[in-house]
Design a protein around this motif. Sequence first.
Motif, mmCIF file in Angstrom:
data_model
loop_
_atom_site.group_PDB
_atom_site.id
_atom_site.type_symbol
_atom_site.label_atom_id
_atom_site.label_comp_id
_atom_site.label_asym_id
_atom_site.label_seq_id
_atom_site.Cartn_x
_atom_site.Cartn_y
_atom_site.Cartn_z
ATOM 1 N N THR A 193 0.802 -1.229 0.000
ATOM 2 C CA THR A 193 0.000 0.000 0.000
ATOM 3 C C THR A 193 0.831 1.273 0.000
ATOM 4 N N GLY A 194 2.148 1.152 0.127
ATOM 5 C CA GLY A 194 2.996 2.335 0.013
ATOM 6 C C GLY A 194 2.835 3.292 1.181
ATOM 7 N N ALA A 195 2.958 4.580 0.895
ATOM 8 C CA ALA A 195 2.943 5.596 1.942
ATOM 9 C C ALA A 195 2.357 6.891 1.392
ATOM 10 N N ARG A 196 2.191 7.858 2.266
ATOM 11 C CA ARG A 196 1.733 9.184 1.873
ATOM 12 C C ARG A 196 2.473 10.205 2.731
ATOM 13 N N PRO A 197 2.505 11.470 2.302
ATOM 14 C CA PRO A 197 3.218 12.483 3.090
ATOM 15 C C PRO A 197 2.694 12.555 4.526
ATOM 16 N N SER A 198 3.614 12.672 5.447
ATOM 17 C CA SER A 198 3.249 12.752 6.865
ATOM 18 C C SER A 198 3.285 14.210 7.326
ATOM 19 N N VAL A 199 2.218 14.619 7.958
ATOM 20 C CA VAL A 199 2.147 15.981 8.494
ATOM 21 C C VAL A 199 2.441 15.910 9.992
ATOM 22 N N PRO A 200 3.554 16.484 10.449
ATOM 23 C CA PRO A 200 3.931 16.379 11.863
ATOM 24 C C PRO A 200 2.938 17.123 12.751
ATOM 25 N N PRO A 201 2.735 16.643 13.970
ATOM 26 C CA PRO A 201 1.771 17.279 14.879
ATOM 27 C C PRO A 201 2.343 18.510 15.575
ATOM 28 N N LEU A 202 2.687 19.525 14.779
ATOM 29 C CA LEU A 202 3.242 20.753 15.328
ATOM 30 C C LEU A 202 2.124 21.735 15.651
ATOM 31 N N SER A 203 2.239 22.370 16.779
ATOM 32 C CA SER A 203 1.215 23.311 17.211
ATOM 33 C C SER A 203 1.056 24.442 16.192
ATOM 34 N N GLY A 204 -0.169 24.661 15.731
ATOM 35 C CA GLY A 204 -0.468 25.746 14.808
ATOM 36 C C GLY A 204 -0.252 25.416 13.341
ATOM 37 N N LEU A 205 0.387 24.294 13.036
ATOM 38 C CA LEU A 205 0.686 23.969 11.642
ATOM 39 C C LEU A 205 -0.581 23.805 10.815
ATOM 40 N N ILE A 206 -1.579 23.174 11.375
ATOM 41 C CA ILE A 206 -2.787 22.887 10.625
ATOM 42 C C ILE A 206 -3.508 24.157 10.185
ATOM 43 N N ASP A 207 -3.223 25.262 10.856
ATOM 44 C CA ASP A 207 -3.875 26.542 10.533
ATOM 45 C C ASP A 207 -3.067 27.372 9.537
ATOM 46 N N THR A 208 -1.945 26.849 9.072
ATOM 47 C CA THR A 208 -1.108 27.580 8.115
ATOM 48 C C THR A 208 -1.260 26.955 6.725
ATOM 49 N N PRO A 209 -0.975 27.707 5.672
ATOM 50 C CA PRO A 209 -1.086 27.153 4.311
ATOM 51 C C PRO A 209 0.155 26.350 3.917
ATOM 52 N N PHE A 210 0.425 25.255 4.637
ATOM 53 C CA PHE A 210 1.616 24.458 4.368
ATOM 54 C C PHE A 210 1.407 23.577 3.130
ATOM 55 N N TRP A 211 2.532 23.132 2.563
ATOM 56 C CA TRP A 211 2.510 22.201 1.438
ATOM 57 C C TRP A 211 3.124 20.882 1.859
ATOM 58 N N THR A 212 2.568 19.795 1.357
ATOM 59 C CA THR A 212 3.292 18.524 1.370
ATOM 60 C C THR A 212 4.049 18.432 0.039
ATOM 61 N N SER A 213 4.867 17.408 -0.110
ATOM 62 C CA SER A 213 5.586 17.239 -1.374
ATOM 63 C C SER A 213 4.604 17.074 -2.538
ATOM 64 N N THR A 214 3.486 16.410 -2.302
ATOM 65 C CA THR A 214 2.484 16.232 -3.349
ATOM 66 C C THR A 214 1.866 17.559 -3.752
ATOM 67 N N ASP A 215 1.580 18.408 -2.773
ATOM 68 C CA ASP A 215 1.013 19.733 -3.073
ATOM 69 C C ASP A 215 1.989 20.569 -3.903
ATOM 70 N N ALA A 216 3.270 20.514 -3.539
ATOM 71 C CA ALA A 216 4.268 21.361 -4.196
ATOM 72 C C ALA A 216 4.403 21.038 -5.680
ATOM 73 N N LEU A 217 4.191 19.780 -6.041
ATOM 74 C CA LEU A 217 4.377 19.376 -7.433
ATOM 75 C C LEU A 217 3.348 20.004 -8.379
ATOM 76 N N VAL A 218 2.181 20.333 -7.849
ATOM 77 C CA VAL A 218 1.137 20.897 -8.700
ATOM 78 C C VAL A 218 0.710 22.293 -8.243
ATOM 79 N N ALA A 219 1.538 22.916 -7.410
ATOM 80 C CA ALA A 219 1.209 24.253 -6.905
ATOM 81 C C ALA A 219 1.148 25.252 -8.051
ATOM 82 N N PRO A 220 0.201 26.182 -8.035
ATOM 83 C CA PRO A 220 0.059 27.135 -9.144
ATOM 84 C C PRO A 220 1.119 28.214 -9.175
ATOM 85 N N VAL A 221 1.846 28.398 -8.081
ATOM 86 C CA VAL A 221 2.880 29.440 -8.042
ATOM 87 C C VAL A 221 4.170 28.853 -7.496
#
Length: 221
Positions: A193-221
């Motif tokens: 089944t492979g894997a997927r990007p892991s988002v670390p449990p950092l305080s406040g991270l979920i409220d920021t516009p962060f990218w995973t590696s998958t997001d970065a590959l198709v980001a518009p800017v």
Amino acid sequence: MSSPTDCCDVAPSSPISQTPRMAQNQQKSPLASPNPSTADVDAGGLHVAIIGTGAGGVAAALKAAGLGARVTLIEGGELIGGTCVNAGCVPSKIMIRAAHITHQQAHHPFSGISARPPDIDRAALVAQQQARVAELRQAKYADVLAKHPNIDVVRGWARFHPTEPGADGLQLRVRLRDGSEQIVNPDRVLIATGARPSVPPLSGLIDTPFWTSTDALVAPV
């Protein structure tokens, strides 16, 4: 036969000449023919279920089927092919190559060529990148699997389920896309089944516009 391990070839399709040794090795391989004759396939042989259609799962399916096993290949995601072709090796290499050309245009040692940053159309770059991804996914995965008579691709989410009391073997229950359920009773199961990007449990991270590696590959800017 195209192999999923070749999916990192991001260059445009072109004929590749083979040495006699390469041709000889392909003839010896049980996977050399994408459509083995019924005489080469033991339909009543081992039944192998493989969960996941990434490079590992597909390579295992082709090998098992080439040796005579009946293979059920199960994929729950929207796309077959796994990380390498869809969100890893292929799109990242295309992006890196584009960045390299961009850098060379602005920084090179030739006095007769103007060195300046190029105009970049990110949307066009992403469209070209994803078109190549789709091309390789079709050629290296979908088409190869479709040609093999001993591989059955099932689109759904699999889980192990206890067999009836006294029954031998394994049982998988696959929830299909239409909500129905398919029961698979294999002799062996490979979990790929492979894997997927892991988002670390950092305080406040979920409220920021962060990218995973998958997001970065198709980001518009």
